[in-house]
Motif scaffolding. Structure first.
Motif, short mmCIF file in Angstrom:
data_model
loop_
_atom_site.label_atom_id
_atom_site.label_comp_id
_atom_site.label_asym_id
_atom_site.label_seq_id
_atom_site.Cartn_x
_atom_site.Cartn_y
_atom_site.Cartn_z
N CYS A 53 0.81 -1.22 0.00
CA CYS A 53 0.00 0.00 0.00
C CYS A 53 0.84 1.26 0.00
N VAL A 54 2.14 1.14 0.21
CA VAL A 54 3.00 2.32 0.33
C VAL A 54 4.13 2.27 -0.69
N ASP A 55 4.65 3.44 -1.00
CA ASP A 55 5.83 3.56 -1.86
C ASP A 55 7.05 3.89 -0.99
N PRO A 56 8.24 3.56 -1.46
CA PRO A 56 9.43 3.76 -0.63
C PRO A 56 9.66 5.20 -0.18
N ASP A 57 9.16 6.17 -0.92
CA ASP A 57 9.39 7.56 -0.52
C ASP A 57 8.23 8.16 0.28
N ASP A 58 7.24 7.34 0.64
CA ASP A 58 6.09 7.83 1.42
C ASP A 58 6.48 8.11 2.87
N THR A 59 5.79 9.09 3.46
CA THR A 59 5.80 9.24 4.91
C THR A 59 4.60 8.47 5.45
N VAL A 60 4.78 7.83 6.61
CA VAL A 60 3.74 7.00 7.20
C VAL A 60 3.53 7.41 8.65
N THR A 61 2.27 7.56 9.03
CA THR A 61 1.93 7.87 10.42
C THR A 61 1.09 6.75 10.99
N ILE A 62 1.44 6.33 12.20
CA ILE A 62 0.71 5.27 12.90
C ILE A 62 0.12 5.88 14.17
N VAL A 63 -1.19 5.85 14.31
CA VAL A 63 -1.85 6.34 15.52
C VAL A 63 -2.02 5.17 16.48
N VAL A 64 -1.54 5.33 17.71
CA VAL A 64 -1.63 4.27 18.72
C VAL A 64 -2.50 4.73 19.88
N THR A 65 -2.84 3.82 20.75
CA THR A 65 -3.69 4.12 21.90
C THR A 65 -2.88 4.76 23.02
N ASP A 66 -3.59 5.33 24.00
CA ASP A 66 -2.90 5.93 25.14
C ASP A 66 -2.96 4.98 26.34
N VAL A 67 -2.58 5.48 27.51
CA VAL A 67 -2.45 4.61 28.68
C VAL A 67 -3.78 4.16 29.26
N THR A 68 -4.91 4.67 28.74
CA THR A 68 -6.21 4.23 29.25
C THR A 68 -6.61 2.88 28.68
N ARG A 69 -5.83 2.35 27.74
CA ARG A 69 -6.12 1.03 27.17
C ARG A 69 -4.87 0.16 27.24
N ALA A 70 -5.08 -1.09 27.58
CA ALA A 70 -3.96 -2.01 27.79
C ALA A 70 -3.54 -2.66 26.47
N THR A 71 -3.28 -1.85 25.47
CA THR A 71 -2.88 -2.34 24.16
C THR A 71 -1.36 -2.52 24.13
N ARG A 278 -7.46 4.27 37.41
CA ARG A 278 -6.58 5.33 37.87
C ARG A 278 -7.32 6.66 38.02
N ASN A 279 -8.48 6.83 37.35
CA ASN A 279 -9.25 8.04 37.56
C ASN A 279 -10.75 7.73 37.48
N LEU A 280 -11.54 8.65 38.00
CA LEU A 280 -12.98 8.43 38.09
C LEU A 280 -13.63 8.41 36.72
N TYR A 281 -13.13 9.20 35.79
CA TYR A 281 -13.67 9.22 34.43
C TYR A 281 -13.66 7.82 33.84
N GLN A 282 -12.52 7.15 33.90
CA GLN A 282 -12.42 5.81 33.33
C GLN A 282 -13.13 4.76 34.19
N ALA A 283 -12.98 4.84 35.50
CA ALA A 283 -13.61 3.85 36.39
C ALA A 283 -15.13 3.89 36.30
N SER A 284 -15.69 5.06 35.94
CA SER A 284 -17.15 5.18 35.85
C SER A 284 -17.71 4.37 34.69
N ARG A 285 -16.85 3.83 33.84
CA ARG A 285 -17.34 2.95 32.79
C ARG A 285 -17.99 1.70 33.38
#
Length: 407
Positions: A53-71, A278-285
Motif C-alpha cells: 500500500c505504500v511507496d518507498p518515498d512515502d511518509t507513514v503515520t501510525i496512531v496508537v492508543t494511550d495509557v487508558t487502554r492495555a494495548t 486510575r481516575n474516576l472518568y475511566q472507572a465510571s465505565r
C-alpha cells in the motif's frame, strides 16, 4: 468464601458471608503469543498487505492508543515498522501519534513504557492543532495536522466492549484519538447517544460505529493492526481493512466475554483494575457498562459497587475535567441529566451517561485515594466494598466488569 477483585495493578479480597453471592466470569479463551499473532495478522491481512500500500518515498503515520487502554502497542509497532521496512520505508519516514482524544498527554516515561524502542518516533496528539479534512453527516472531520500531512495513515487499537461504538478499535483510534473536538462533540453528544442501536457490544446498525467507519474513510485510515483480550490475556489479532478487523475481533470478544444472567440482584460488585481505575472518568465505565448494557441485572433501586484507586482523581485531561465539572456542580442526577440533554462540551458525555445510571441506581466507589471527590461527583464513597453492601443482599460479583458482556 472470599472473592478476588482487581484494584490497581493488584487485587483485594472481598468477603460477604451474610449475603447470597453469585460470581460470574466470562468463558475466556486461550491467550496467544502476541508478537507471533501480530506478525501473522500483518502477513495475512484483510485486503492487501501494508507493504503493497505504500511507496518507498512515502511518509507513514501510525496512531496508537494511550495509557487508558492495555494495548501492547510496542509489540504492534514492531510488526508494523518491520512491514514498512520491507517496503523500503526508512525509520525516519515514520511518525507515531499517541491518540489522546481529550485525555492528557503521556509523559516521557509513559511513552517509553508503552512504546518501547519506538518512543523516539512518538508525538502526543494535540486537539488544538487540527485541520478539517472532510465531512460526515454534515459534521466537519478534523485531524491532527501531523496526521493530515502524512502520505499513509495506519492505526493500532484494542477491540473491546465500548459503551457507544459497540466495540472500540478500527478507525476509532485515529478518528477520535487524533481528531478534533468537532467529531468528538458530534459523536458524543446527546442526540447521537440517544439513537437506536448506539449501545455496548453492538456494531451492526449502530450509528456511532457507522460514523466512525465513514470518518475513517475521510481521514484515510488505510490499514490497522488490532488485538482483543480476555481474562487470560490477548486472545486474537487482526490486520488490514478497519471494518473487517473490528468485525473479526468483535466476534472473538463476544465468544470469550459474554455471560448469560437470568436473575436480578440488589448489588453488582464490579471490578475494574489498572489502567482504567486510575481516575474516576475511566472507572465510571463500570457502572454504565453494567446498567446500560444489553442486560441490566439490577433490581429497581439496586446499587453498583466499584473498587478503584483513583490515583489521578477525576482525571487530568480536558475531557476528564469537563466530566468532573458537570458532576461536581450538579445538585442531583435527575436535574443533571435533564440539563445535559440540551448539550455539553466533548468529554462531558461520561457525566451524561453516568447521570442516566444514577437516576436509577446508587453507585459506590470504594478503596479510593479521593473519597471526598467521589462524593462531590454524586457517587457514594466507602473504605471497602463490605461497607457499601448491606447484609442479606443478593450480590452479583463481576470481577472484570469492563471485559464482561452481561446478556
Amino acid at each position: 468464601m472470599a472473592h478476588s477483585i482487581p484494584l490497581g495493578k493488584g487485587s483485594i479480597s472481598v468477603s460477604l458471608p451474610s449475603c447470597d453471592v453469585t460470581a460470574v466470569s466470562p468463558p475466556g479463551g486461550e491467550a496467544v503469543d502476541v508478537r507471533e499473532r501480530a506478525r501473522a495478522a500483518v502477513a495475512d491481512p484483510h485486503g492487501p498487505r501494508l507493504a503493497e500500500c505504500v511507496d518507498p518515498d512515502d511518509t507513514v503515520t501510525i496512531v496508537v492508543t494511550d495509557v487508558t487502554r492495555a494495548t501492547p502497542d510496542d509489540i504492534l509497532l514492531d510488526a508494523l515498522v518491520d512491514e514498512l521496512e520491507r517496503a523500503g520505508i526508512a525509520r525516519e519516514q515514520i511518525t507515531v501519534i499517541v491518540g489522546l482524544g481529550l485525555h492528557r498527554p503521556l509523559t516521557d516515561e509513559e511513552l517509553r513504557e508503552s512504546l518501547g524502542n519506538h518512543a523516539d518516533l512518538a508525538v502526543n496528539h494535540d486537539p488544538q492543532r487540527t485541520v478539517e479534512v472532510g465531512t460526515v453527516e454534515g459534521c466537519p472531520i478534523e485531524l491532527f495536522e501531523v496526521a493530515a500531512q502524512t502520505d499513509y495513515l495506519c492505526s493500532t487499537g484494542m477491540v473491546e466492549p465500548h459503551q457507544y461504538a459497540g466495540f472500540s478499535g478500527g478507525a476509532k483510534t485515529a478518528v477520535i484519538g487524533a481528531g478534533g473536538e468537532s467529531q468528538i462533540r458530534y459523536t458524543h453528544g446527546p442526540e447521537m447517544l440517544a439513537r437506536e442501536g448506539v449501545r455496548l457490544g453492538r456494531i451492526d446498525d449502530n450509528p456511532f460505529r457507522d460514523f466512525l467507519d465513514r470518518a475513517g474513510d475521510e481521514i484515510g485510515v488505510g490499514f490497522c493492526l488490532n488485538v482483543t483480550h480476555g481474562p487470560e490475556g490477548i486472545t486474537g489479532a487482526s490486520a488490514g481493512d478497519p471494518r473487517a478487523v473490528v468485525r473479526e475481533l468483535a466476534d472473538v470478544a463476544r465468544e470469550t466475554r459474554s455471560v448469560t444472567v437470568t436473575e436480578e440482584y440488589d448489588v453488582v460488585l464490579a471490578g475494574v483494575g489498572a489502567p482504567k481505575d486510575r481516575n474516576l472518568y475511566q472507572a465510571s465505565r463500570a457502572p454504565t457498562y453494567v446498567a446500560l448494557g444489553a442486560r441490566n441485572p439490577l433490581r429497581d433501586g439496586g446499587r453498583i459497587v466499584v473498587p478503584a484507586t483513583l490515583t489521578e482523581g477525576a482525571g487530568e485531561g480536558t475531557g476528564e475535567k469537563r466530566f468532573h465539572e458537570w458532576l461536581s456542580n450538579a445538585a442531583d442526577a435527575d436535574s443533571l441529566y435533564r440539563e445535559m440533554r440540551s448539550g455539553y462540551e466533548p468529554g462531558a458525555q461520561r457525566a451524561f451517561v453516568v447521570a442516566r445510571v444514577l437516576r436509577e441506581h446508587d453507585v459506590w466507589v470504594t478503596n479510593s485515594q479521593h473519597p471526598e471527590l467521589v462524593e462531590d461527583c454524586l457517587f457514594e464513597a466507602a473504605d471497602r466494598p463490605e461497607d457499601a453492601i448491606e447484609p442479606g443482599s443478593d450480590v452479583l460479583v463481576v470481577p472484570d466488569a469492563l471485559n464482561t458482556l452481561l446478556v
